[in-house]
Design an enzyme around this catalytic site. Sequence first.
Site, short mmCIF file in Angstrom:
data_model
loop_
_atom_site.label_atom_id
_atom_site.label_comp_id
_atom_site.label_asym_id
_atom_site.label_seq_id
_atom_site.Cartn_x
_atom_site.Cartn_y
_atom_site.Cartn_z
N CYS A 1 41.81 36.32 38.15
CA CYS A 1 41.37 37.51 38.88
C CYS A 1 41.89 37.50 40.31
O CYS A 1 42.31 36.48 40.84
CB CYS A 1 39.85 37.59 38.89
SG CYS A 1 39.13 37.98 37.28
N HIS B 1 37.99 41.68 42.66
CA HIS B 1 36.57 41.57 42.99
C HIS B 1 36.33 40.80 44.28
O HIS B 1 37.23 40.17 44.82
CB HIS B 1 35.81 40.92 41.83
CG HIS B 1 36.23 39.50 41.52
ND1 HIS B 1 35.80 38.42 42.26
CD2 HIS B 1 37.03 39.00 40.55
CE1 HIS B 1 36.30 37.31 41.75
NE2 HIS B 1 37.08 37.63 40.72
#
Length: 183
Positions: free
Chosen positions: A159, A143
């Site tokens: 992440c 992301h």
Amino acid sequence: MLDRRLFILGLGATMVAPVSAVAHSNFKLDPKYQPQRVKYRGYAPGTLVVDPRNRFLYFVERGGYATRYGVGVGRAGLSLKGSATVGRKAKWPSWTPTKAMIKRSPKQYARYANGVPGGPGNPLGSRALYLYRGGTDTMYRIHGTTQPSSIGRAVSNGCIRMINAHVEQLYERVPVGARVVIL
């Protein structure tokens, strides 16, 4: 008098500007983390390969090349390893911390337990690729970020973070179902 008014107006505009815009306006990304076309073999075209140790993500292309992006990765013990697939994609995704994140750092994350809507202040940035295994969401993402200075560092809860402009470019090139390999 006019200079004084402009100064006051400018000061007022700075005070109401989003903190992230002001805090990162002078940020310069290390040139090695800028997208670059590099020689890369060993994976089929269309595969995403994440190299957490060196802080790079490779989008494998035809002819033995890849586009290499600089990324921020998970802190020790918080990263996904192995294979996954892109199970879904989202523009301006909403974000909710996982139960594990809240348990590890309740002062930091408990206030967001009901989620944060998508938008410029959202920690997932402008785009997200959701990583799945066996049809199940792993809760790991590739992301964007509101913290561009985290690129090249191991600071996340697992992440893979990218500069918003870079993840937007990748988002357009990667289909749902693409293979992801985290080394």
